[in-house]
Motif scaffolding. Structure first.
Motif, PDB file in Angstrom:
ATOM      1  N   PHE A  88       0.841  -1.309  -0.140  1.00 60.17           N
ATOM      2  CA  PHE A  88      -0.058   0.108  -0.220  1.00 60.17           C
ATOM      3  C   PHE A  88       0.907   1.355   0.002  1.00 60.17           C
ATOM      4  O   PHE A  88       0.237   2.418   0.030  1.00 60.17           O
ATOM      5  N   SER A  89       2.020   1.190   0.091  1.00 57.18           N
ATOM      6  CA  SER A  89       2.866   2.399  -0.042  1.00 57.18           C
ATOM      7  C   SER A  89       4.184   2.084  -0.897  1.00 57.18           C
ATOM      8  O   SER A  89       4.430   0.889  -1.241  1.00 57.18           O
ATOM      9  N   LYS A  90       5.217   2.795  -0.826  1.00 63.52           N
ATOM     10  CA  LYS A  90       6.507   2.336  -1.520  1.00 63.52           C
ATOM     11  C   LYS A  90       7.722   1.760  -0.259  1.00 63.52           C
ATOM     12  O   LYS A  90       7.287   2.027   0.826  1.00 63.52           O
ATOM     13  N   SER A  91       8.602   1.290  -0.860  1.00 64.86           N
ATOM     14  CA  SER A  91       9.519   0.660   0.083  1.00 64.86           C
ATOM     15  C   SER A  91      10.210   1.801   1.106  1.00 64.86           C
ATOM     16  O   SER A  91      10.207   2.966   1.029  1.00 64.86           O
ATOM     17  N   ASP A  92      10.393   1.200   2.108  1.00 64.46           N
ATOM     18  CA  ASP A  92      11.417   2.149   3.267  1.00 64.46           C
ATOM     19  C   ASP A  92      12.687   1.480   3.485  1.00 64.46           C
ATOM     20  O   ASP A  92      13.049   0.678   4.180  1.00 64.46           O
ATOM     21  N   PRO A  93      13.658   2.170   2.574  1.00 64.39           N
ATOM     22  CA  PRO A  93      14.889   1.649   2.319  1.00 64.39           C
ATOM     23  C   PRO A  93      15.967   2.039   3.339  1.00 64.39           C
ATOM     24  O   PRO A  93      16.036   3.037   3.996  1.00 64.39           O
ATOM     25  N   VAL A  94      16.997   1.033   3.552  1.00 63.33           N
ATOM     26  CA  VAL A  94      18.138   1.294   4.304  1.00 63.33           C
ATOM     27  C   VAL A  94      19.173   0.717   3.577  1.00 63.33           C
ATOM     28  O   VAL A  94      18.966  -0.356   3.233  1.00 63.33           O
ATOM     29  N   VAL A  95      20.335   1.266   3.885  1.00 56.69           N
ATOM     30  CA  VAL A  95      21.481   0.593   3.197  1.00 56.69           C
ATOM     31  C   VAL A  95      22.627   0.219   4.438  1.00 56.69           C
ATOM     32  O   VAL A  95      22.928   0.898   5.605  1.00 56.69           O
ATOM     33  N   VAL A  96      22.950  -0.911   4.177  1.00 54.39           N
ATOM     34  CA  VAL A  96      23.868  -1.454   5.422  1.00 54.39           C
ATOM     35  C   VAL A  96      25.520  -1.522   4.595  1.00 54.39           C
ATOM     36  O   VAL A  96      25.365  -2.328   3.260  1.00 54.39           O
ATOM     37  N   LEU A  97      26.486  -1.017   5.065  1.00 54.69           N
ATOM     38  CA  LEU A  97      27.833  -1.193   4.366  1.00 54.69           C
ATOM     39  C   LEU A  97      28.463  -2.128   5.273  1.00 54.69           C
ATOM     40  O   LEU A  97      28.400  -2.322   6.398  1.00 54.69           O
ATOM     41  N   PHE A  98      29.072  -3.149   4.340  1.00 52.19           N
ATOM     42  CA  PHE A  98      29.985  -4.093   4.892  1.00 52.19           C
ATOM     43  C   PHE A  98      31.327  -3.893   4.335  1.00 52.19           C
ATOM     44  O   PHE A  98      31.323  -3.548   3.163  1.00 52.19           O
ATOM     45  N   VAL A  99      32.467  -3.873   5.280  1.00 46.94           N
ATOM     46  CA  VAL A  99      33.776  -4.083   4.775  1.00 46.94           C
ATOM     47  C   VAL A  99      34.346  -5.331   4.737  1.00 46.94           C
ATOM     48  O   VAL A  99      34.154  -6.130   5.769  1.00 46.94           O
ATOM     49  N   GLN A 100      35.141  -5.659   3.883  1.00 48.96           N
ATOM     50  CA  GLN A 100      35.607  -6.990   3.744  1.00 48.96           C
ATOM     51  C   GLN A 100      37.028  -7.053   4.452  1.00 48.96           C
ATOM     52  O   GLN A 100      37.745  -5.856   4.276  1.00 48.96           O
ATOM     53  N   GLY A 101      37.255  -8.086   5.335  1.00 54.70           N
ATOM     54  CA  GLY A 101      38.322  -8.317   6.167  1.00 54.70           C
ATOM     55  C   GLY A 101      39.691  -8.520   5.300  1.00 54.70           C
ATOM     56  O   GLY A 101      39.684  -8.765   4.317  1.00 54.70           O
ATOM     57  N   SER A 102      40.840  -8.281   5.933  1.00 59.67           N
ATOM     58  CA  SER A 102      42.243  -8.675   5.498  1.00 59.67           C
ATOM     59  C   SER A 102      42.352  -9.885   4.851  1.00 59.67           C
ATOM     60  O   SER A 102      43.109 -10.029   3.901  1.00 59.67           O
ATOM     61  N   SER A 103      41.724 -10.824   5.242  1.00 61.69           N
ATOM     62  CA  SER A 103      41.716 -12.393   4.714  1.00 61.69           C
ATOM     63  C   SER A 103      40.943 -12.545   3.305  1.00 61.69           C
ATOM     64  O   SER A 103      41.339 -13.347   2.784  1.00 61.69           O
ATOM     65  N   GLY A 104      40.117 -11.527   2.920  1.00 62.50           N
ATOM     66  CA  GLY A 104      39.443 -11.725   1.889  1.00 62.50           C
ATOM     67  C   GLY A 104      38.333 -12.402   1.841  1.00 62.50           C
ATOM     68  O   GLY A 104      37.494 -12.722   0.659  1.00 62.50           O
ATOM     69  N   LYS A 105      37.911 -12.956   3.067  1.00 65.12           N
ATOM     70  CA  LYS A 105      36.800 -14.240   2.992  1.00 65.12           C
ATOM     71  C   LYS A 105      35.510 -13.451   3.580  1.00 65.12           C
ATOM     72  O   LYS A 105      34.615 -13.466   3.216  1.00 65.12           O
ATOM     73  N   GLU A 106      35.890 -12.945   4.934  1.00 70.16           N
ATOM     74  CA  GLU A 106      34.729 -12.436   5.609  1.00 70.16           C
ATOM     75  C   GLU A 106      34.404 -11.013   5.538  1.00 70.16           C
ATOM     76  O   GLU A 106      35.173 -10.188   5.231  1.00 70.16           O
ATOM     77  N   TRP A 107      33.058 -10.501   5.652  1.00 68.02           N
ATOM     78  CA  TRP A 107      32.621  -9.200   5.629  1.00 68.02           C
ATOM     79  C   TRP A 107      31.921  -9.039   6.637  1.00 68.02           C
ATOM     80  O   TRP A 107      31.397  -9.828   7.517  1.00 68.02           O
ATOM     81  N   ARG A 108      32.346  -7.689   7.668  1.00 68.47           N
ATOM     82  CA  ARG A 108      31.818  -7.382   8.750  1.00 68.47           C
ATOM     83  C   ARG A 108      31.122  -6.140   8.787  1.00 68.47           C
ATOM     84  O   ARG A 108      31.420  -5.110   7.733  1.00 68.47           O
ATOM     85  N   GLU A 109      30.123  -5.854   9.421  1.00 73.68           N
ATOM     86  CA  GLU A 109      29.059  -4.796   9.107  1.00 73.68           C
ATOM     87  C   GLU A 109      29.793  -3.512   9.765  1.00 73.68           C
ATOM     88  O   GLU A 109      30.325  -3.640  10.726  1.00 73.68           O
ATOM     89  N   PHE A 110      30.022  -2.643   8.802  1.00 76.49           N
ATOM     90  CA  PHE A 110      30.629  -1.367   9.273  1.00 76.49           C
ATOM     91  C   PHE A 110      29.525  -0.223   9.794  1.00 76.49           C
ATOM     92  O   PHE A 110      29.819   0.453  10.593  1.00 76.49           O
ATOM     93  N   GLY A 111      28.385  -0.270   9.114  1.00 76.46           N
ATOM     94  CA  GLY A 111      27.343   0.520   9.553  1.00 76.46           C
ATOM     95  C   GLY A 111      26.001   0.686   8.707  1.00 76.46           C
ATOM     96  O   GLY A 111      26.193   0.074   7.804  1.00 76.46           O
ATOM     97  N   ARG A 112      25.008   1.408   9.255  1.00 75.24           N
ATOM     98  CA  ARG A 112      23.939   1.523   8.506  1.00 75.24           C
ATOM     99  C   ARG A 112      23.377   2.895   8.264  1.00 75.24           C
ATOM    100  O   ARG A 112      23.626   3.792   9.119  1.00 75.24           O
ATOM    101  N   THR A 113      22.895   3.316   7.049  1.00 71.14           N
ATOM    102  CA  THR A 113      21.822   4.615   7.006  1.00 71.14           C
ATOM    103  C   THR A 113      20.813   4.436   8.036  1.00 71.14           C
ATOM    104  O   THR A 113      20.511   3.685   8.343  1.00 71.14           O
TER     105      THR A 113
END
Length: 192
Positions: free
Chosen positions: A55-80
């Motif tokens: 009944f309305s439009k989306s309510d968006p948020v963006v989550v930023l993830f940064v890749q760790g130094s090993s190149g495998k895992e992603w960790r959450e950095f922050g959200r809008t």
């Protein structure tokens, strides 16, 4: 077979100084810790997001993830912040990141439609994602980069717009102004 000749200890009689520009084995020092080249402020906007609400439009948020130094895992950095009822959000909250020259810094931007008060992002509708190296944003024209969002099969997910701005290094310390006639009291504007 003869053993290799033994070099004299550093500082011992007969020890020679290394050639200019060369390090001797005893003179090696540990590499300095990573020092960021600069701090960047990253702004985020999206265009033509998927409309997941009935009944309305989306309510968006963006989550930023940064890749760790090993190149495998992603960790959450922050959200809008969440912006209600829009498919074209211009987020106010910005991400401040350390930028390291000559080091690839992979970023992942996941966009969600927020349906409840839950902080658990998996409880919300996934709208798409973009993978970007921070250097790509810096190196793009006017430090602005537009990327398609992907991840929802068979649908155009819209685009994400990223803009980077270098934060100035302000190392000036401020102290309250004092009236030169009275070292104890603050200076009052208009007095003189």
């Amino acid at each position: 077979m003869e053993p290799a000749p033994r070099l004299p200890e550093r500082g011992a009689p007969g020890a020679q100084l290394p050639a200019a520009g060369m390090a001797s084995p005893g003179a090696l020092e540990p590499a300095p810790a990573r020092v960021p080249a600069t701090k960047l402020e990253l702004s985020v906007s999206c265009r033509n997001l998927l409309d997941m609400d009935t009944f309305s439009k989306s309510d968006p948020v963006v989550v930023l993830f940064v890749q760790g130094s090993s190149g495998k895992e992603w960790r959450e950095f922050g959200r809008t912040e969440v912006i209600d009822n829009t498919l074209n959000p211009d987020f106010v909250r910005k991400f401040v990141l350390d930028y390291f020259f000559e080091e690839k810094q992979n970023l992942r931007f996941d966009v969600y439609n927020v349906d409840s008060k839950s902080c658990n992002i998996s409880k919300h509708d996934f709208l798409g994602q973009a993978l970007v190296a921070l250097g790509e944003v810096i190196g793009s024209q006017r430090s602005r980069l537009e990327r398609p969002l992907t991840g929802v099969p068979g649908k155009k997910c819209g685009t994400i717009l990223l803009s980077a701005e270098e934060l100035s290094n302000c190392r000036v310390s401020a102290s309250p102004l004092r009236d030169p006639r009275d070292a104890k009291g603050p200076m009052v504007a208009g007095e003189g």
